[in-house]
Design a protein around this motif. Structure first.
Motif, PDB file in Angstrom:
ATOM      1  N   TYR A 109       0.860  -1.176   0.000  1.00  0.00           N
ATOM      2  CA  TYR A 109       0.000   0.000   0.000  1.00  0.00           C
ATOM      3  C   TYR A 109       0.903   1.235   0.000  1.00  0.00           C
ATOM      4  N   TYR A 110       0.326   2.372  -0.376  1.00  0.00           N
ATOM      5  CA  TYR A 110       1.111   3.605  -0.350  1.00  0.00           C
ATOM      6  C   TYR A 110       0.333   4.695   0.368  1.00  0.00           C
ATOM      7  N   MET A 111       0.993   5.301   1.353  1.00  0.00           N
ATOM      8  CA  MET A 111       0.382   6.358   2.146  1.00  0.00           C
ATOM      9  C   MET A 111       1.087   7.681   1.809  1.00  0.00           C
ATOM     10  N   ASP A 112       0.319   8.716   1.519  1.00  0.00           N
ATOM     11  CA  ASP A 112       0.946   9.997   1.157  1.00  0.00           C
ATOM     12  C   ASP A 112       1.537  10.664   2.397  1.00  0.00           C
ATOM     13  N   THR A 113       2.055  11.882   2.238  1.00  0.00           N
ATOM     14  CA  THR A 113       2.746  12.557   3.338  1.00  0.00           C
ATOM     15  C   THR A 113       1.819  12.867   4.517  1.00  0.00           C
ATOM     16  N   ALA A 158      -2.538   9.383   4.526  1.00  0.00           N
ATOM     17  CA  ALA A 158      -3.747   8.823   3.917  1.00  0.00           C
ATOM     18  C   ALA A 158      -3.394   7.776   2.854  1.00  0.00           C
ATOM     19  N   MET A 159      -4.082   6.648   2.875  1.00  0.00           N
ATOM     20  CA  MET A 159      -3.871   5.600   1.886  1.00  0.00           C
ATOM     21  C   MET A 159      -4.302   6.063   0.500  1.00  0.00           C
ATOM     22  N   GLN A 160      -3.490   5.720  -0.530  1.00  0.00           N
ATOM     23  CA  GLN A 160      -3.765   6.147  -1.893  1.00  0.00           C
ATOM     24  C   GLN A 160      -4.453   5.044  -2.700  1.00  0.00           C
ATOM     25  N   THR A 161      -5.239   5.449  -3.691  1.00  0.00           N
ATOM     26  CA  THR A 161      -5.919   4.509  -4.574  1.00  0.00           C
ATOM     27  C   THR A 161      -5.766   4.962  -6.023  1.00  0.00           C
ATOM     28  N   TYR A 162      -5.969   4.010  -6.943  1.00  0.00           N
ATOM     29  CA  TYR A 162      -5.903   4.246  -8.397  1.00  0.00           C
ATOM     30  C   TYR A 162      -4.513   4.738  -8.807  1.00  0.00           C
ATOM     31  N   TRP A 163      -4.409   5.624  -9.780  1.00  0.00           N
ATOM     32  CA  TRP A 163      -3.100   6.003 -10.301  1.00  0.00           C
ATOM     33  C   TRP A 163      -2.391   6.986  -9.382  1.00  0.00           C
ATOM     34  N   SER A 214      -9.304  -0.591  -2.751  1.00  0.00           N
ATOM     35  CA  SER A 214      -8.972  -0.901  -1.362  1.00  0.00           C
ATOM     36  C   SER A 214      -7.517  -0.606  -1.061  1.00  0.00           C
ATOM     37  N   GLY A 215      -6.794   0.003  -2.044  1.00  0.00           N
ATOM     38  CA  GLY A 215      -5.437   0.451  -1.808  1.00  0.00           C
ATOM     39  C   GLY A 215      -4.325  -0.526  -2.125  1.00  0.00           C
ATOM     40  N   VAL A 216      -4.655  -1.725  -2.621  1.00  0.00           N
ATOM     41  CA  VAL A 216      -3.628  -2.735  -2.894  1.00  0.00           C
ATOM     42  C   VAL A 216      -2.891  -2.411  -4.190  1.00  0.00           C
ATOM     43  N   MET A 217      -1.561  -2.401  -4.157  1.00  0.00           N
ATOM     44  CA  MET A 217      -0.760  -2.170  -5.355  1.00  0.00           C
ATOM     45  C   MET A 217      -0.938  -3.326  -6.325  1.00  0.00           C
ATOM     46  N   GLN A 218      -1.089  -3.011  -7.618  1.00  0.00           N
ATOM     47  CA  GLN A 218      -1.307  -4.043  -8.615  1.00  0.00           C
ATOM     48  C   GLN A 218      -0.058  -4.295  -9.451  1.00  0.00           C
ATOM     49  N   THR A 219       0.011  -5.497 -10.001  1.00  0.00           N
ATOM     50  CA  THR A 219       1.083  -5.877 -10.916  1.00  0.00           C
ATOM     51  C   THR A 219       0.470  -6.611 -12.106  1.00  0.00           C
ATOM     52  N   GLY A 220       1.261  -6.747 -13.186  1.00  0.00           N
ATOM     53  CA  GLY A 220       0.775  -7.447 -14.371  1.00  0.00           C
ATOM     54  C   GLY A 220      -0.199  -6.597 -15.172  1.00  0.00           C
ATOM     55  N   TRP A 221      -1.070  -7.280 -15.914  1.00  0.00           N
ATOM     56  CA  TRP A 221      -2.027  -6.570 -16.765  1.00  0.00           C
ATOM     57  C   TRP A 221      -3.196  -6.019 -15.970  1.00  0.00           C
ATOM     58  N   LYS A 247      -8.582   0.984 -21.218  1.00  0.00           N
ATOM     59  CA  LYS A 247      -7.283   0.733 -21.837  1.00  0.00           C
ATOM     60  C   LYS A 247      -6.472  -0.243 -20.990  1.00  0.00           C
ATOM     61  N   TRP A 248      -5.592  -1.004 -21.690  1.00  0.00           N
ATOM     62  CA  TRP A 248      -4.761  -1.983 -21.011  1.00  0.00           C
ATOM     63  C   TRP A 248      -3.381  -1.406 -20.686  1.00  0.00           C
ATOM     64  N   TYR A 249      -2.913  -1.734 -19.476  1.00  0.00           N
ATOM     65  CA  TYR A 249      -1.595  -1.307 -19.015  1.00  0.00           C
ATOM     66  C   TYR A 249      -0.866  -2.520 -18.442  1.00  0.00           C
ATOM     67  N   TYR A 250       0.458  -2.415 -18.408  1.00  0.00           N
ATOM     68  CA  TYR A 250       1.235  -3.492 -17.824  1.00  0.00           C
ATOM     69  C   TYR A 250       2.109  -2.934 -16.705  1.00  0.00           C
ATOM     70  N   LEU A 251       1.959  -3.545 -15.523  1.00  0.00           N
ATOM     71  CA  LEU A 251       2.694  -3.107 -14.347  1.00  0.00           C
ATOM     72  C   LEU A 251       3.722  -4.174 -13.976  1.00  0.00           C
ATOM     73  N   GLN A 252       4.959  -3.744 -13.808  1.00  0.00           N
ATOM     74  CA  GLN A 252       6.037  -4.672 -13.494  1.00  0.00           C
ATOM     75  C   GLN A 252       5.850  -5.279 -12.097  1.00  0.00           C
ATOM     76  N   SER A 253       6.708  -6.243 -11.757  1.00  0.00           N
ATOM     77  CA  SER A 253       6.602  -6.898 -10.447  1.00  0.00           C
ATOM     78  C   SER A 253       6.780  -5.893  -9.308  1.00  0.00           C
TER      79      SER A 253
END
Length: 256
Positions: free
Chosen positions: A141-145, A148-153, A166-173, A179-185
């Motif tokens: 997860y990523y919390m800003d300064t 607060a937990m961040q969501t989406y891009w 729900s704040g979970v970082m995504q990987t893969g397609w 539109k389709w995006y690819y996120l590295q490991s």
């Protein structure tokens, strides 16, 4: 006659003792040590010592010596509370020693996930609010300064990451806004060529997968089909009437 004298002396002694009794009791009045107590602060009962006390709507904890607890204090059940310099129990967000802590309406220090004012925050096992990357249950997860937990891009350190609602970082397609995006490991969005399941795809500068187009790169000219897969061993005609032939490696080897 002697008997009457004895009875009279006994009665006079009893009267004298009763007259002196209030003065003796007054000397034993209990007042909290070290406090300039108002009437409500005086120990009218034993609950003042070694327990909770509510005064004018505020909560205090008094130790066995009659002193008010101050700072971070843990009770015998392992629950941590925070009391200001006046001994008043605090609730909500509190900054202590450079870190932020959150205390429930009961005063108990919180750890783990906390939702307040519609935003999620993560507090370490010691109660300190976290910022930046947080791993919990094997998920990132990523919390800003502000914590607060961040969501989406979210752009972090020059790279784009995508988090679920729900704040979970995504990987893969992933598919976002059609539109389709690819996120590295690592979670970072990929641009340029991507090899997935033995097939090559090309992600534009925005990270979106390109489809049905000819691609001009520094290493040559390529093309991708409707599904985004790089074309090989085929000829395509563009809308301007140009023909491109692509070899086994996907690179254009003839144009006319």
């Amino acid at each position: 006659m002697n008997t009457m004298r004895k009875i009279l002396c006994f009665v006079l002694c009893m009267i004298l003792c009763l007259a002196l009794l209030p003065a003796a009791c007054a000397e034993d009045e209990i007042v909290v040590p070290g406090e300039t107590a108002s009437v409500s602060d005086q120990a009218a009962d034993t609950t003042w010592y070694g327990g909770w006390k509510q005064i004018d709507g505020k909560w205090y904890f008094i130790d066995g010596s009659g002193n008010k607890a101050k700072g971070l204090c843990k009770d015998d059940k392992g629950v941590t509370y925070y009391f200001d310099n006046n001994g008043v129990m605090q609730t909500g967000w509190q900054k202590i020693g450079g870190g932020w802590y959150y205390f429930s309406s009961s005063g108990a220090m919180q750890t783990g996930w906390v939702k307040t004012n519609g935003k999620w925050y993560y507090l370490s096992s010691s109660g300190v609010m976290q910022t930046g990357w947080v791993q919990d249950g094997g998920k990132w997860y990523y919390m800003d300064t502000s914590g607060a937990m961040q969501t989406y891009w979210v752009k972090i350190g020059g790279n784009w990451y995508h988090f679920t609602g729900s704040g979970v970082m995504q990987t893969g397609w992933i598919k976002s806004d059609g539109k389709w995006y690819y996120l590295q490991s690592s979670g970072a969005m990929k641009t340029g060529w991507v090899k997935s399941s033995g097939k090559w795809y090309y992600m534009g500068e925005s990270g979106a997968m390109l489809t049905r187009t000819v691609i001009h790169t520094d290493s040559g000219i390529y093309a991708v089909g409707d599904d985004g897969v790089m074309l090989t061993n085929t000829t395509v005609q563009t809308t301007d009437g140009s023909h491109y032939h692509f070899g086994a490696d996907g690179k254009c080897d003839n144009r006319y």
